[in-house]
Design a protein around this motif. Structure first.
Motif, PDB file in Angstrom:
ATOM      1  N   SER A 181       0.832  -1.196   0.000  1.00  0.00           N
ATOM      2  CA  SER A 181       0.000   0.000   0.000  1.00  0.00           C
ATOM      3  C   SER A 181       0.872   1.253   0.000  1.00  0.00           C
ATOM      4  O   SER A 181       2.070   1.208   0.310  1.00  0.00           O
ATOM      5  N   LEU A 182       0.265   2.378  -0.326  1.00  0.00           N
ATOM      6  CA  LEU A 182       1.009   3.634  -0.389  1.00  0.00           C
ATOM      7  C   LEU A 182       1.541   4.063   0.976  1.00  0.00           C
ATOM      8  O   LEU A 182       2.703   4.490   1.070  1.00  0.00           O
ATOM      9  N   PRO A 183       0.766   3.971   2.082  1.00  0.00           N
ATOM     10  CA  PRO A 183       1.342   4.312   3.392  1.00  0.00           C
ATOM     11  C   PRO A 183       2.521   3.419   3.759  1.00  0.00           C
ATOM     12  O   PRO A 183       3.511   3.895   4.335  1.00  0.00           O
ATOM     13  N   CYS A 184       2.428   2.133   3.428  1.00  0.00           N
ATOM     14  CA  CYS A 184       3.538   1.226   3.708  1.00  0.00           C
ATOM     15  C   CYS A 184       4.761   1.595   2.870  1.00  0.00           C
ATOM     16  O   CYS A 184       5.897   1.563   3.361  1.00  0.00           O
ATOM     17  N   PHE A 185       4.545   1.973   1.612  1.00  0.00           N
ATOM     18  CA  PHE A 185       5.650   2.376   0.735  1.00  0.00           C
ATOM     19  C   PHE A 185       6.321   3.642   1.254  1.00  0.00           C
ATOM     20  O   PHE A 185       7.557   3.738   1.277  1.00  0.00           O
ATOM     21  N   THR A 186       5.543   4.595   1.689  1.00  0.00           N
ATOM     22  CA  THR A 186       6.111   5.841   2.221  1.00  0.00           C
ATOM     23  C   THR A 186       6.929   5.577   3.472  1.00  0.00           C
ATOM     24  O   THR A 186       8.020   6.135   3.660  1.00  0.00           O
ATOM     25  N   THR A 187       6.412   4.713   4.349  1.00  0.00           N
ATOM     26  CA  THR A 187       7.152   4.364   5.563  1.00  0.00           C
ATOM     27  C   THR A 187       8.463   3.664   5.221  1.00  0.00           C
ATOM     28  O   THR A 187       9.502   3.917   5.846  1.00  0.00           O
TER      29      THR A 187
END
Length: 420
Positions: free
Chosen positions: A111-117
């Motif tokens: 997911s995008l939040p996981c990628f950003t983290t």
């Protein structure tokens, strides 16, 4: 009428090969003139002839040596022109990822939040730095695209608007940072942690208290690899391809806790376990009253609990598919095997999610043995990172749904067997 035409048989009218001449080229004229001047005594040459010979030799040297060398350099060493669009390809992809959840999961495998983290962590803790024209997010996205889809670096460069040299350089940089992340996220349990009883085990009536000594499931899997022809015999496995035999241990949360990486695919599972115990001083050997669940390919000894095996006089079913498509367990040994396979299947589900998410592990290999070993560790670290991050992920959700359905069926069979 054409067949009745008389052929010209007069030899005097035929073309003489010596008369068919082509105009001399500039190179030929220059070479002839150089030979003509060199054939004379240098002391007899005039000043004008010496200057002419010097100029002709310089032109010949430039044509025969310098120009081919420059052409070779331009073809194989000269970097491609710098991109002037400011990463237009990545900006279009980034805009799509922010507005399409499905596209983000398909491209980045998370997911995008996981990628950003993940990008923030790689930059803060593991030394990955942006450059003037390429951000951390773009570098990590190219790496995930290659590992998730096993795409050629040239194709990834076309999609992101970068040349192949840039994609290759960023792939290696992110691979190094991700390996460091894997060292922190693949946590081998200490001896004190091995004494702890998993909470998910205690609340499951199918396994508790029958498997109270369970501390993890261990199994092997094969990862495709590219080797030289002389080494293919060593890496050739029973599936008729070259591979690495990866031995792994996982817990009930589908987290890898130990990886033995890099054994040739021709090695047997027992040999891999023996090599790991002899070579790895930190191998997490269970305490005396604990054990890993293993399949029939491993020995049934202290610390390793294998199922009942078939003998010459008796056939023992073990795999869950045999119980799903056949009758219920016929005796206590098959009932044990059914519960053993159900609990041990967590390692198979973990391998399934891992390989489904990172196709570079199972598709046609594009990298040599050393790079593939590093990719194995990097993707295992990413697997644990996604699992620990608690962000929603479709791959894990699908497996957990299928597992719950199988657990309900197994619970019915166990209850039926206990009532008999």
């Amino acid at each position: 009428m054409s067949s009745n035409r008389r052929r010209n048989t007069n030899p005097s009218r035929r073309a003489n090969p010596s008369e068919i001449t082509t105009p001399p080229t500039e190179t030929t004229v220059r070479a002839f003139r150089i030979c003509q001047l060199r054939s004379q005594d240098p002391n007899n040459l005039s000043y004008e002839e010496r200057v002419e010979l010097w100029n002709l030799e310089n032109e010949q040297f430039e044509e025969l040596v310098i120009q081919p060398a420059l052409a070779y350099y331009d073809r194989y060493f000269q970097r491609a022109p710098a991109q002037t669009d400011g990463g237009l390809g990545w900006r279009n992809i980034w805009h799509r990822l922010q507005h399409d959840v499905a596209a983000c999961l398909q491209l980045l495998r998370m997911s995008l939040p996981c990628f950003t983290t993940l990008c923030n962590m790689l930059q803060t803790n593991y030394g990955l730095q942006p450059t003037l024209n390429i951000s951390i997010e773009e570098s990590v996205a190219m790496f995930l695209q290659i590992c998730g889809h096993n795409e050629v670096q040239k194709d990834v460069g076309l999609r992101f608007g970068r040349n192949q040299e840039t994609v290759q350089r960023k792939f290696r940089e992110v691979l190094t940072a991700t390996e460091l992340l894997a060292c922190d996220y693949i946590r081998t349990p200490t001896r004190q942690e091995l004494y702890r009883i998993p909470e998910r085990l205690q609340v499951d009536r199918r396994y508790w208290p029958y498997f109270s000594g369970f501390v993890g499931a261990m199994d092997e899997t094969h990862v495709c690899v590219k080797v030289k022809p002389g080494l293919q015999g060593m890496y050739w496995n029973r599936h008729d391809n070259a591979s690495l035999n990866i031995m792994a241990i996982c817990d009930l949360n589908m987290l890898f806790t130990y990886i033995w990486n890099g054994t040739p695919g021709s090695c047997h599972d027992t040999d891999v376990l023996q090599m790991a115990q002899q070579s790895e001083t930190e191998f997490p050997l269970p305490p005396s009253d604990k054990y890993y669940l293993v399949d029939s390919g491993y020995p049934n000894k202290q610390g390793f609990l294998a199922p009942y095996r078939s003998s010459r006089n008796r056939v023992m079913r073990y795999h869950m598919s045999q119980f799903h498509s056949g009758p219920p367990p016929r005796n206590k040994h098959e009932l044990f095997n059914q519960c053993h396979a159900s609990l041990c299947s967590v390692i198979e589900r973990t391998f399934g999610v891992w390989k489904k998410k990172w196709r570079i592990l199972s598709d046609f290999p594009r990298y040599n043995v050393q790079i593939q070993k590093r990719v194995v560790m990097a993707t295992v670290g990413l697997h644990n990172f996604i699992r620990i991050s608690n962000f929603s992920n479709a791959d894990f959700a699908d497996v957990m749904t299928e597992t719950n359905n199988n657990q309900n069926l197994s619970m019915i069979l166990v209850t039926w067997m206990q009532q008999r």
